[in-house]
Design a protein around this motif. Sequence first.
Motif, mmCIF file in Angstrom:
data_model
loop_
_atom_site.group_PDB
_atom_site.id
_atom_site.type_symbol
_atom_site.label_atom_id
_atom_site.label_comp_id
_atom_site.label_asym_id
_atom_site.label_seq_id
_atom_site.Cartn_x
_atom_site.Cartn_y
_atom_site.Cartn_z
ATOM 1 N N ILE A 48 43.186 -18.138 43.711
ATOM 2 C CA ILE A 48 42.393 -16.578 43.023
ATOM 3 C C ILE A 48 43.370 -15.554 42.879
ATOM 4 O O ILE A 48 42.695 -14.917 41.737
ATOM 5 C CB ILE A 48 41.110 -16.039 44.314
ATOM 6 N N LEU A 49 44.468 -15.440 44.141
ATOM 7 C CA LEU A 49 44.664 -14.608 43.356
ATOM 8 C C LEU A 49 45.696 -14.252 41.941
ATOM 9 O O LEU A 49 46.583 -13.621 41.255
ATOM 10 C CB LEU A 49 46.139 -14.095 44.580
ATOM 11 N N ALA A 50 46.357 -15.818 41.814
ATOM 12 C CA ALA A 50 47.051 -16.128 40.833
ATOM 13 C C ALA A 50 46.363 -15.675 39.222
ATOM 14 O O ALA A 50 46.682 -15.166 38.291
ATOM 15 C CB ALA A 50 47.548 -17.799 40.782
ATOM 16 N N LEU A 51 44.604 -16.802 39.287
ATOM 17 C CA LEU A 51 44.216 -16.153 38.748
ATOM 18 C C LEU A 51 43.723 -14.714 38.143
ATOM 19 O O LEU A 51 43.984 -14.159 37.178
ATOM 20 C CB LEU A 51 42.604 -17.005 38.986
ATOM 21 N N ILE A 52 43.490 -13.450 38.794
ATOM 22 C CA ILE A 52 43.879 -12.295 39.003
ATOM 23 C C ILE A 52 44.214 -11.293 38.379
ATOM 24 O O ILE A 52 44.694 -11.322 37.129
ATOM 25 C CB ILE A 52 43.626 -11.644 40.233
ATOM 26 N N VAL A 53 46.128 -12.526 38.919
ATOM 27 C CA VAL A 53 47.071 -11.869 38.176
ATOM 28 C C VAL A 53 47.358 -12.204 36.730
ATOM 29 O O VAL A 53 47.368 -11.384 35.891
ATOM 30 C CB VAL A 53 48.266 -11.652 38.747
ATOM 31 N N PHE A 54 46.922 -13.756 36.412
ATOM 32 C CA PHE A 54 47.295 -13.879 34.561
ATOM 33 C C PHE A 54 46.009 -13.624 33.946
ATOM 34 O O PHE A 54 46.385 -12.658 32.691
ATOM 35 C CB PHE A 54 46.640 -15.218 34.730
ATOM 36 N N LEU A 109 37.565 -5.856 39.977
ATOM 37 C CA LEU A 109 38.672 -4.529 41.173
ATOM 38 C C LEU A 109 38.423 -5.354 42.257
ATOM 39 O O LEU A 109 38.824 -5.338 42.983
ATOM 40 C CB LEU A 109 38.587 -3.505 40.680
ATOM 41 N N ALA A 110 36.397 -5.646 41.942
ATOM 42 C CA ALA A 110 36.464 -5.698 43.357
ATOM 43 C C ALA A 110 36.679 -7.622 44.155
ATOM 44 O O ALA A 110 37.405 -7.422 45.860
ATOM 45 C CB ALA A 110 34.864 -6.612 43.631
ATOM 46 N N ILE A 111 37.241 -8.219 43.397
ATOM 47 C CA ILE A 111 37.584 -9.954 43.977
ATOM 48 C C ILE A 111 39.849 -8.963 44.018
ATOM 49 O O ILE A 111 40.110 -10.160 45.357
ATOM 50 C CB ILE A 111 38.079 -10.969 42.409
ATOM 51 N N GLY A 112 40.197 -8.445 43.278
ATOM 52 C CA GLY A 112 41.173 -8.172 43.971
ATOM 53 C C GLY A 112 41.766 -7.706 45.237
ATOM 54 O O GLY A 112 42.951 -7.862 45.951
ATOM 55 N N LEU A 113 40.657 -6.740 45.034
ATOM 56 C CA LEU A 113 41.080 -6.240 46.428
ATOM 57 C C LEU A 113 40.426 -7.152 47.430
ATOM 58 O O LEU A 113 41.032 -7.308 49.208
ATOM 59 C CB LEU A 113 39.795 -4.451 47.067
ATOM 60 N N MET A 114 39.783 -7.662 47.832
ATOM 61 C CA MET A 114 38.850 -8.929 48.727
ATOM 62 C C MET A 114 40.110 -9.346 49.076
ATOM 63 O O MET A 114 40.791 -9.685 49.917
ATOM 64 C CB MET A 114 37.729 -9.321 47.787
ATOM 65 N N GLY A 118 42.563 -10.062 52.352
ATOM 66 C CA GLY A 118 42.343 -11.366 53.117
ATOM 67 C C GLY A 118 44.048 -11.114 53.271
ATOM 68 O O GLY A 118 44.098 -12.164 54.328
ATOM 69 N N LEU A 119 44.924 -10.958 52.827
ATOM 70 C CA LEU A 119 45.967 -11.217 52.595
ATOM 71 C C LEU A 119 46.721 -10.520 54.106
ATOM 72 O O LEU A 119 47.942 -10.704 54.409
ATOM 73 C CB LEU A 119 47.563 -10.025 51.195
ATOM 74 N N PHE A 120 46.475 -9.138 54.433
ATOM 75 C CA PHE A 120 46.431 -8.536 55.279
ATOM 76 C C PHE A 120 45.943 -9.243 56.575
ATOM 77 O O PHE A 120 46.361 -8.346 58.068
ATOM 78 C CB PHE A 120 46.436 -6.696 55.108
ATOM 79 N N ALA A 121 44.702 -9.499 56.539
ATOM 80 C CA ALA A 121 43.634 -9.543 57.750
ATOM 81 C C ALA A 121 43.678 -10.593 59.027
ATOM 82 O O ALA A 121 44.360 -11.179 58.868
ATOM 83 C CB ALA A 121 42.401 -10.083 57.571
ATOM 84 N N VAL A 122 43.665 -10.148 60.260
ATOM 85 C CA VAL A 122 43.391 -10.397 61.332
ATOM 86 C C VAL A 122 42.579 -11.046 61.928
ATOM 87 O O VAL A 122 41.503 -10.399 61.930
ATOM 88 C CB VAL A 122 44.854 -9.614 62.212
ATOM 89 N N ASP A 123 42.124 -12.175 62.336
ATOM 90 C CA ASP A 123 41.315 -12.797 63.533
ATOM 91 C C ASP A 123 41.134 -12.155 64.513
ATOM 92 O O ASP A 123 41.814 -11.477 64.735
ATOM 93 C CB ASP A 123 40.568 -14.290 63.374
ATOM 94 N N VAL A 124 39.762 -11.917 65.051
ATOM 95 C CA VAL A 124 39.681 -11.140 66.253
ATOM 96 C C VAL A 124 40.418 -11.645 67.832
ATOM 97 O O VAL A 124 41.063 -10.802 68.076
ATOM 98 C CB VAL A 124 37.523 -11.486 66.900
ATOM 99 N N ASP A 125 41.137 -12.985 67.924
ATOM 100 C CA ASP A 125 41.557 -13.166 68.794
ATOM 101 C C ASP A 125 43.518 -13.703 68.085
ATOM 102 O O ASP A 125 44.459 -13.469 68.994
ATOM 103 C CB ASP A 125 41.245 -15.108 68.866
#
Length: 220
Positions: A48-54, A109-114, A118-125
């Motif tokens: 998805i990131l590749a698609l948005i950049v393209f 914008l919304a998909i790019g920010l999402m 996600g690239l920085f996200a960490v799960d609860v554990d």
Amino acid sequence: MTGIAARVAIWDLPIRLFHWLLVGLMAFSWWSGEEHELELHRTSGYFILALIVFRIFWGFAGTRTARFSTFVKGPASVAAYTRSLASRSGKPAGGHNPLGGWSVIAMLLAIGLMVAAGLFAVDVDGWESGPLADYISFDQGRAAADIHEVLFKIILALVALHVAAIAFYRIWKRQNLIGPMILGKGKSDIANSRVVIWKLLIGMLIAAATAYAVSTGFRF
């Protein structure tokens, strides 16, 4: 060729592939997230990131209807177009109309920010994380995960509006917006420009390189 009854090229193949691949990957990302298939979820996110950049690149270097300069209009144009929606008459836009143009920007914008969250996200554990999570603290990673989820809900709302707009144009304006996005051709008085292959290849290379670099956490 003139006359709004003429069927001419409206959407180029790269835009159509971008559109439908994004639809499929967003659905796959939702499924993989719900099923806790996090490796598949991350991989889908990279695509998805590749698609948005393209799409951003193609918005400046692509064909006429793909370029932001063609469909991103000022408030006056948007207001005038909005007032015209009450009438059932009017010729097809032959691309994104002024109102739809801003919906495209909102979606990108919304998909790019999402994806970025996600690239920085960490799960609860703290066991599963995005490739860039090491650059921030655990608490910041958890905040990124929350933002990731909120943005997905915003995207669902934007998708609902998008579907409603398609139905409105089909029923009220008697305009088929889906057909041209599948076949590339539709009714318009201006034909789209041609795809320049070397620009397409550069855009694909930039998109692939960006997604790969991010997937490694910029560690080569």
